[in-house]
Design an enzyme around this catalytic site. Structure first.
Site, short mmCIF file in Angstrom:
data_model
loop_
_atom_site.label_atom_id
_atom_site.label_comp_id
_atom_site.label_asym_id
_atom_site.label_seq_id
_atom_site.Cartn_x
_atom_site.Cartn_y
_atom_site.Cartn_z
NE ARG A 1 40.15 8.45 53.12
CZ ARG A 1 41.39 8.78 53.44
NH1 ARG A 1 41.98 9.79 52.89
NH2 ARG A 1 42.06 8.07 54.33
CE LYS B 1 41.29 7.88 59.27
NZ LYS B 1 42.40 7.21 58.57
CG ASN B 2 44.02 5.94 61.62
OD1 ASN B 2 43.31 5.73 60.65
ND2 ASN B 2 44.88 6.95 61.68
CG ASP C 1 47.33 11.22 61.55
OD1 ASP C 1 47.95 11.39 60.49
OD2 ASP C 1 46.95 10.08 61.93
CB CYS D 1 48.19 9.08 49.13
SG CYS D 1 48.91 9.32 50.74
NE ARG E 1 50.56 6.95 53.91
CZ ARG E 1 49.34 7.05 54.38
NH1 ARG E 1 48.45 7.78 53.76
NH2 ARG E 1 48.98 6.40 55.48
N1 EPU Z 1 57.08 3.54 55.58
C1 EPU Z 1 58.02 2.94 54.80
N2 EPU Z 1 57.85 1.61 54.49
C2 EPU Z 1 56.79 0.89 54.94
C3 EPU Z 1 55.83 1.52 55.75
C4 EPU Z 1 55.99 2.85 56.06
O1 EPU Z 1 58.99 3.56 54.37
O2 EPU Z 1 56.70 -0.30 54.62
C5 EPU Z 1 57.23 4.98 55.93
C6 EPU Z 1 56.08 5.83 55.39
O3 EPU Z 1 56.27 6.20 54.05
C7 EPU Z 1 56.11 7.00 56.35
C8 EPU Z 1 56.52 6.36 57.67
O4 EPU Z 1 57.12 5.10 57.33
O5 EPU Z 1 57.06 7.94 55.94
C9 EPU Z 1 55.42 6.09 58.66
O6 EPU Z 1 54.33 5.47 58.01
P1 EPU Z 1 53.36 4.42 58.71
O7 EPU Z 1 53.49 3.13 57.98
O8 EPU Z 1 53.54 4.44 60.17
O9 EPU Z 1 51.94 5.03 58.34
P2 EPU Z 1 50.65 4.19 57.99
O10 EPU Z 1 50.63 2.97 58.81
O11 EPU Z 1 50.50 4.07 56.53
C10 EPU Z 1 49.12 5.23 59.85
C11 EPU Z 1 47.83 5.98 59.90
C12 EPU Z 1 48.06 7.38 59.34
C13 EPU Z 1 49.10 8.07 60.22
C14 EPU Z 1 50.38 7.25 60.24
C15 EPU Z 1 51.44 7.81 61.15
C16 EPU Z 1 46.20 4.21 59.66
C17 EPU Z 1 45.18 3.56 58.82
N3 EPU Z 1 46.84 5.26 59.10
O12 EPU Z 1 49.51 5.19 58.48
O13 EPU Z 1 46.83 8.06 59.45
O14 EPU Z 1 49.37 9.36 59.71
O15 EPU Z 1 50.10 5.89 60.66
O16 EPU Z 1 50.97 7.91 62.45
O17 EPU Z 1 46.42 3.83 60.79
C18 EPU Z 1 45.21 9.68 58.85
O18 EPU Z 1 44.44 9.14 59.65
O19 EPU Z 1 44.98 10.80 58.31
C19 EPU Z 1 46.46 9.01 58.51
C20 EPU Z 1 47.17 9.32 57.42
#
Ligand code: EPU
Length: 417
Positions: A396, A22-23, A304, A116, A121
């Site tokens: 999802r 998915k990701n 995850d 969420c 996030r």
């Molecule tokens: N963060 C910030 N500022 C930002 C972006 C992130 O503070 O601008 C913080 C977040 O709040 C969090 C941390 O950085 O505490 C890491 O978040 P990240 O941005 O890496 O997560 P994401 O890109 O939103 C993806 C996956 C998630 C997975 C995380 C961590 C996708 C679509 N989603 O989310 O997947 O948990 O990386 O590996 O790639 C899932 O599949 O269930 C899922 C939640």
């Protein structure tokens, strides 16, 4: 709205094939916005989040068709720069269109994703990075409004190695003028998969998968035909299910290298694990050993997989400590697991789990994707039946998880309510 009912107590045995990730699929489908002409992506999992992405791309003017796990996208007709609230609220990853829209149309209006179940996030690092490439960014009426006369390569340091933030910036920088350096970039396999696809489109991205990647902008990109990598979290979930039920399962079509942290922890818990080039055989131990873990960015133990591993520890032989370091609120499954008899105490970002001989089936509520998977796993080892409500969370992100588990001998039924 469906619910799933699991009758516990069956050992899982047999073979199961892993779906596309998915990701990885989400940013790769979105990357089609960077090209004109038909891209073909195979091994795309059939999931609600993929449906949301296809809808979003169509809303932006792309032509999208899909058949048997192959999705074709032509963004030649890209005619809108707006990702509306109704689509973004269904899927946070919609924010991934921000970088490509800016790169292609020099403007984007994308609804701000809210918080969420797993945490606030924020997307501040996406925005800071795009501003450093020359975008002017305003937040108005719940939307990010971004525009740029031109995007120019820059030296960007990410305070946190955000996964989708890294992906958004890679896609914008691929079409920017000059060189971008992304420091403290995310190293997840899904980031590398996106870089591979962008490079096949004609981008010049070096050192993806390391903390410092270099992107030299090119004037345009061309469509590709490519397959999505296997889902490491689905594989890890099924490996944990095998260990948990003291089963014997062959997990095929996966990438063992992406799963080393999970393999390591499952071995410490007593599972016997054999690895081939693209398959993993897991035999569960009669006695599960307690193991401590801390979630980390890749190649650390994935957040995850935290909820699923906690279920394993709930029926282990002693005490274990699980710390969640990526998201501030990713213990929503704990209260539901406690209703099934698990002995878990949470303090801040740490959970202390005292293994019990067994869990007991109960009606429970899924709160997010991985929490839902953990409840299904808990149902597999609980005495009696477990009724999991709100399984749309599961749909999802897991392709036919209930059917795959049924194929391994689990007794699961899906009921429409
Ligand atoms: N963060 C910030 N500022 C930002 C972006 C992130 O503070 O601008 C913080 C977040 O709040 C969090 C941390 O950085 O505490 C890491 O978040 P990240 O941005 O890496 O997560 P994401 O890109 O939103 C993806 C996956 C998630 C997975 C995380 C961590 C996708 C679509 N989603 O989310 O997947 O948990 O990386 O590996 O790639 C899932 O599949 O269930 C899922 C939640």
């Amino acid at each position: 709205m469906d619910k799933i009912i699991v009758e516990g107590g069956k050992r899982l045995t047999g073979d199961v094939k892993i779906s596309g990730a998915k990701n990885a699929a989400l940013p790769i489908l979105v990357s089609a916005l960077l090209t004109d002409g038909w891209n073909t992506f195979s091994n795309v999992p059939e999931l609600m989040d993929i449906e949301s992405t296809k809808k979003l791309l169509s809303t932006l003017g792309a032509r999208v068709n899909a058949e048997n796990g192959t999705v074709r996208i032509d963004s030649g007709g890209l005619n809108s720069h707006e990702a509306p609230y109704d689509l973004v609220r269904k899927m946070r990853a919609s924010i991934l269109v921000l970088g490509p829209l800016l790169a292609r149309l020099k403007k984007a209006r994308v609804s701000l994703p809210g918080g969420c179940a797993i945490g606030a996030r924020p997307i501040n690092l996406h925005l800071k990075g795009l501003a450093s490439l020359g975008a002017k960014i305003d937040l108005k009426h719940g939307y990010v409004e971004a525009s740029a006369d031109r995007l120019v390569g820059s030296d960007i340091y990410l305070d946190i190695p955000t996964v989708t933030g890294t992906e958004n910036l890679m896609m914008a920088a691929a079409l920017a003028e000059g060189k971008t350096i992304l420091r403290n970039a995310a190293c997840e396999p899904e980031v590398v998969a996106l870089a591979d696809v962008l490079n096949r489109m004609g981008a010049d991205i070096q050192d993806a998968g390391t903390a410092m990647m270099t992107i030299r902008g090119v004037p345009s990109l061309s469509p590709v035909s490519t397959a999505i990598i296997p889902d490491r979290i689905e594989a890890g979930t099924l490996m944990t299910a095998a260990a948990l039920t003291r089963g014997k399962v062959n997990i095929s079509g996966c990438e063992p290298n992406h799963l080393q942290a999970v393999i390591h922890k499952l071995r410490l818990a007593g599972a016997l694990i054999d690895i081939d080039a693209s398959s993993i055989r897991v035999s569960g131990p009669e006695e599960i050993a307690s193991v401590d873990l801390k979630t980390q960015v890749y190649p650390g133990f994935p957040t995850d997989m935290q909820a699923q591993f906690m279920v394993l520890m709930s029926v282990a032989g002693g005490l274990s400590v699980i710390s969640e370091t990526i998201f501030e609120n990713r213990f929503m499954h704990v209260s539901e697991l406690k209703r099934m008899g698990a002995d878990i105490t949470v303090s801040g970002n740490t959970a202390l789990i005292k293994g019990m001989p067994a869990l007991s089936g109960a009606p429970v509520m899924a709160s997010d994707l991985r929490a839902s998977a953990s409840l299904v796993l808990a149902g597999l080892v609980a005495k009696g039946s477990t009724e999991i409500n709100r399984v749309y969370h599961l749909d999802r992100g897991y392709e036919a998880l209930d059917q795959k588990l049924t194929g391994l001998g689990a007794v699961i039924k899906r009921v429409q309510v």
